[in-house]
Scaffold this active site. Sequence first.
Site, PDB file in Angstrom:
ATOM      1  N   GLY A   2       2.107  38.926  38.168  1.00 12.13           N
ATOM      2  CA  GLY A   2       3.032  38.038  38.739  1.00 12.13           C
ATOM      3  C   GLY A   2       2.042  36.558  38.150  1.00 12.13           C
ATOM      4  O   GLY A   2       2.663  35.761  37.690  1.00 12.13           O
ATOM      5  N   ASP A  37       3.064  40.373  30.188  1.00  9.90           N
ATOM      6  CA  ASP A  37       3.256  39.238  30.947  1.00  9.90           C
ATOM      7  C   ASP A  37       3.487  37.811  30.147  1.00  9.90           C
ATOM      8  O   ASP A  37       3.954  37.005  30.442  1.00  9.90           O
ATOM      9  CB  ASP A  37       1.650  38.998  31.780  1.00  9.90           C
ATOM     10  CG  ASP A  37       1.538  40.353  32.728  1.00  9.90           C
ATOM     11  OD1 ASP A  37       2.652  41.023  33.166  1.00  9.90           O
ATOM     12  OD2 ASP A  37       0.336  40.811  32.879  1.00  9.90           O
TER      13      ASP A  37
HETATM   14  O1  RIB Z   1      -0.163  43.428  32.944  1.00  9.58           O
HETATM   15  C1  RIB Z   1      -1.614  43.377  33.053  1.00  9.58           C
HETATM   16  C2  RIB Z   1      -1.980  43.141  34.430  1.00  9.58           C
HETATM   17  O2  RIB Z   1      -1.685  44.318  35.275  1.00  9.58           O
HETATM   18  C3  RIB Z   1      -3.583  43.232  34.568  1.00  9.58           C
HETATM   19  O3  RIB Z   1      -3.941  41.805  34.781  1.00  9.58           O
HETATM   20  C4  RIB Z   1      -3.833  43.817  35.990  1.00  9.58           C
HETATM   21  O4  RIB Z   1      -4.333  42.966  36.934  1.00  9.58           O
HETATM   22  C5  RIB Z   1      -2.556  44.459  36.119  1.00  9.58           C
HETATM   23  O5  RIB Z   1      -1.774  43.899  37.385  1.00  9.58           O
END
Ligand code: RIB
Length: 302
Positions: A41, A250
């Site tokens: 997040g 992300d």
């Molecule tokens: O998507 C990568 C993330 O997944 C990392 O930053 C780690 O903290 C996990 O949450």
Amino acid sequence: MGKVVILGVFVADTAYRAARMPKMGETILGNTFALGPGGKGSNQAVAAGKLGGDVTIISRLGEDDFGQMALQTWKAADVKGAIKYSPDAYTGAAFIFIDDKTGDNAIIISPGAAADISVEDIRENADLIAAADVFLTQLEQPIDVAHEGLITAKRNGKITILNPAPAAELPKEVFEVCDYITPNETEAEAITGLPVRNEIEAETAAQSLAALGVKTPIITMGEQGAFLFGYGMVRAYNAGSVVETTGAGDAFNGAFAVALSEGKSAVDAVRFGCATAAISVTRPGTAPSMPTRDEVEQLLRA
Ligand code: RIB
């Protein structure tokens, strides 16, 4: 500027580069170690903030050094926080193994205080969600909380995105409040039971996700790009050699949310997400690898 509200987790990433994972009971020597901000997040919020979005993250922290790291990270990326503190809990951490040759990763995350994010936290932030253009969440905090966030956003006519990571079994009602769902190949397979190795298999898995009630499934497929239901494959961008793939999903999700909040079409938003992810994998770390708007626009023009 569009408004994006993200429900999710901050943890400190402890990243070890090594030739391979140790076997159970074995100790091996690694090559490098890095400590930095992470959590899906939070990484998505940092990606969105660096791209110029008006971003708020709903989360929980402990009152400790990693909690301070979260605040500094968000300040630097222009991310606002709707944060509660769990005084008895620690701010979480993730163990990240990075394969020295490929840059691929394997992760264990302990969310700590963020595991206490509650349905009540969402209810307290209902006005914030109602004032957003896009609501984005993942599955590192409890599923019922993610569901409540999606319901609240949907009830207010907002665009909803679920990044179903880490993969989990989800009740059908969760899919029904998702405008977009953005699993990678592994997560898509975990949800649908169908393998996703190429465009044809991605289309079949996307159809299965649509049948569960998602309006527009998107399957992110690393160096192949992303499959957008109803459109087809959006090819990946090449921004240079891959250093580390952690956080690429992300980068995609944060960028995709910003683009939708600005009124871009789904396909342009997927392109924007793919370009952002392509740059992030050329750098080490998760949140620290997120590019600026200028960098992404330059790649899209190239
Ligand atoms: O998507 C990568 C993330 O997944 C990392 O930053 C780690 O903290 C996990 O949450």
